[in-house]
Motif scaffolding. Sequence first.
Motif, mmCIF file in Angstrom:
data_model
loop_
_atom_site.group_PDB
_atom_site.id
_atom_site.type_symbol
_atom_site.label_atom_id
_atom_site.label_comp_id
_atom_site.label_asym_id
_atom_site.label_seq_id
_atom_site.Cartn_x
_atom_site.Cartn_y
_atom_site.Cartn_z
ATOM 1 N N ARG A 125 -62.764 56.637 -8.394
ATOM 2 C CA ARG A 125 -61.640 57.460 -7.965
ATOM 3 C C ARG A 125 -60.688 56.615 -7.131
ATOM 4 O O ARG A 125 -61.014 55.515 -6.685
ATOM 5 C CB ARG A 125 -62.134 58.649 -7.139
ATOM 6 N N ILE A 174 -58.458 61.261 -6.387
ATOM 7 C CA ILE A 174 -58.237 61.587 -7.792
ATOM 8 C C ILE A 174 -59.211 60.767 -8.634
ATOM 9 O O ILE A 174 -59.207 59.536 -8.577
ATOM 10 C CB ILE A 174 -56.779 61.309 -8.204
ATOM 11 N N ASP A 175 -60.049 61.461 -9.406
ATOM 12 C CA ASP A 175 -61.040 60.780 -10.234
ATOM 13 C C ASP A 175 -60.371 59.967 -11.337
ATOM 14 O O ASP A 175 -59.361 60.385 -11.925
ATOM 15 C CB ASP A 175 -61.983 61.807 -10.872
ATOM 16 N N SER A 176 -60.968 58.807 -11.616
ATOM 17 C CA SER A 176 -60.520 57.955 -12.707
ATOM 18 C C SER A 176 -61.768 57.371 -13.368
ATOM 19 O O SER A 176 -62.230 56.292 -12.989
ATOM 20 C CB SER A 176 -59.600 56.835 -12.187
ATOM 21 N N THR A 181 -51.616 67.842 -9.916
ATOM 22 C CA THR A 181 -52.747 68.399 -10.674
ATOM 23 C C THR A 181 -54.079 67.788 -10.258
ATOM 24 O O THR A 181 -55.144 68.345 -10.553
ATOM 25 C CB THR A 181 -52.553 68.159 -12.177
ATOM 26 N N LYS A 199 -55.236 65.065 -11.492
ATOM 27 C CA LYS A 199 -55.789 64.430 -12.677
ATOM 28 C C LYS A 199 -55.252 63.003 -12.820
ATOM 29 O O LYS A 199 -54.226 62.644 -12.234
ATOM 30 C CB LYS A 199 -55.441 65.230 -13.937
ATOM 31 N N SER A 200 -55.947 62.201 -13.624
ATOM 32 C CA SER A 200 -55.498 60.835 -13.883
ATOM 33 C C SER A 200 -55.508 60.545 -15.372
ATOM 34 O O SER A 200 -56.238 61.183 -16.145
ATOM 35 C CB SER A 200 -56.401 59.825 -13.174
ATOM 36 N N THR A 201 -54.671 59.573 -15.755
ATOM 37 C CA THR A 201 -54.693 59.053 -17.122
ATOM 38 C C THR A 201 -54.691 57.523 -17.025
ATOM 39 O O THR A 201 -54.235 56.957 -16.034
ATOM 40 C CB THR A 201 -53.480 59.512 -17.950
#
Length: 582
Positions: free
Chosen positions: A368, A385-387, A441, A443-445
């Motif tokens: 993260r 944020i998780d990755s 959000t 979220k991660s990309t």
Amino acid sequence: MSAAPAPTTTTWIKKPKNKKKIITTCSLQTPSVLHYPTKQSPTYPTSTTISTVPLPKHKSSDKFTPQHWNLLQKAAALALDALENALVSQERQHPLPKTADPLVQISGNFAPVPEQPICQQLPVTGKVPECIQGVYVRNGANPLHEPVAGHHFFDGDGMVHAIGFEKGSVRYACRFTETNRFVQERKLGRPVFPKAIGELHGHFGIARLLLFYSRGLFGLVDPSHGTGVANAGLVYFNNRLLAMSEDDLPYHVRITPSGDLQTVGRYDFDCQLDSTMIAHPKVDPVSGELFALSYDVVKKPYLKYFRFSPDGNKSPDVEIPLDQPTMMHDFAITENFVVVPDQQVVFKLSEMIRGGSPVIYDKNKMSRFGILDKNATDASKIKWIDSPDCFCFHLWNAWEEPETDEVVVIGSCMTPPDSIFNECDENLKSVLSEIRLNLKTGKSTRRPIISEPEQVNLEAGMVNRNMLGRKTQFAYLALAEPWPKVSGFAKVDLSTGEVSKYIYGDQKYGGEPLFLPRGPNSEKEDDGYILAFVHDEKEWKSELQVVNAMTLQLEATVQLPSRVPYGFHGTFISANDLEKQV
């Protein structure tokens, strides 16, 4: 040191050009400087002047030399040396992994070199651009003593290589950074401080730690003023050049008027810093502030964040809560945030009891990134944020995109994550990636920046540092192929993925490319030059290449008076900044 005879082994070192075997002796009674096989140095015109006067060594206590020990200390030294000899004898009955084998880790041009006093008026082919005025300094690992057991490339003593440019004249010097451990080991004439990666494995690692602490208990060594090697990063801040490794405080290294290097000492920012500092602090090009992290592998808090004003005043520590100690080699800044990677390579000292390495890849942990306000006074508002499955040893840049509520992070994602530290069968891949962290959000990309057909290992490099923390178009990164050698560098368009390569060619290899902007007000981001140390493995000579960053055309080549081993990170100090040195 009065000691029992040391066990001796024969080490075979391959010379790059001919295959004749060269025998060197490896024992506890090693010479003070390793002399690996070299070819003859270049011959210079008579106008070249080489200073042979060494810098004055800093005075330090003689209590760590055997002739100043009392009877109890001498008896303890004899006993502990005998235990170490027995330990080394046992260790040599077990094959070393490649990641801890000195014959692998410091062979060829990874091998150390002695200090080089200042050498003036170096031969130049082509023309050095007039805007390059100052000193390019690059750090590296350069063990003073021949290893007696396991050794990882990262374990070597710090050595800074400096190449100065002044009105068309070029000069060069390299010097050890005189850390606390370096000074003591030089006095003792042998390595005694544990090597964090190469030696601290399993039960042998525990035994080495116990030996070291026992020597400290009897006053034979003193670890209280640091055990680090200062071999990784370099930063110029508040009129000081600082050499760093993340296991200690920085060391202040001064560039003398002649262009030589001198260690001033361990630097705690005037008693403000009482913990380690990672090797990649960030200087904001707009505010002039320095941002840094500190991590601890033994006790909580495992991670702290702090910053310094341009004149060197430190903020209070911000303790960032982590469940376990995590390797935090690098991080990133944007205009308003710091980006903290909490990834899957962690420290578990208990693994040594089970016979393993304390640096492990925790597959069950979620990688993260933490987003924290630069001016935060506590970590209560950090946003994680998780990755998934993301390990970046280095982060090249980051910036904010307010229109999408995202922080964009540019880094090289490594797989397997712990392959630098632990031997594995899978080939290492280092993929330049864009990681988008959505603050709204959570979220991660992640996507590879370069298309699959053109994919290459990219590791070690930078963006235009005048734009650090802001959106950049280009990154300049080492082509780490064939791994771990660097065959050239790539200029990558971060938006399109277009790759322009500069290959050294003909058995020439280098390291981190340094991008030097032509000036602070250049209209084009890539208006500047790439500086890179390059070693010719066929001729066994080293040089500095100056390449136009816009055209990737070679502008000048500087012949160096001695070999420059492959190393780590560097920076450029302008002539104006040099005049303001403390």
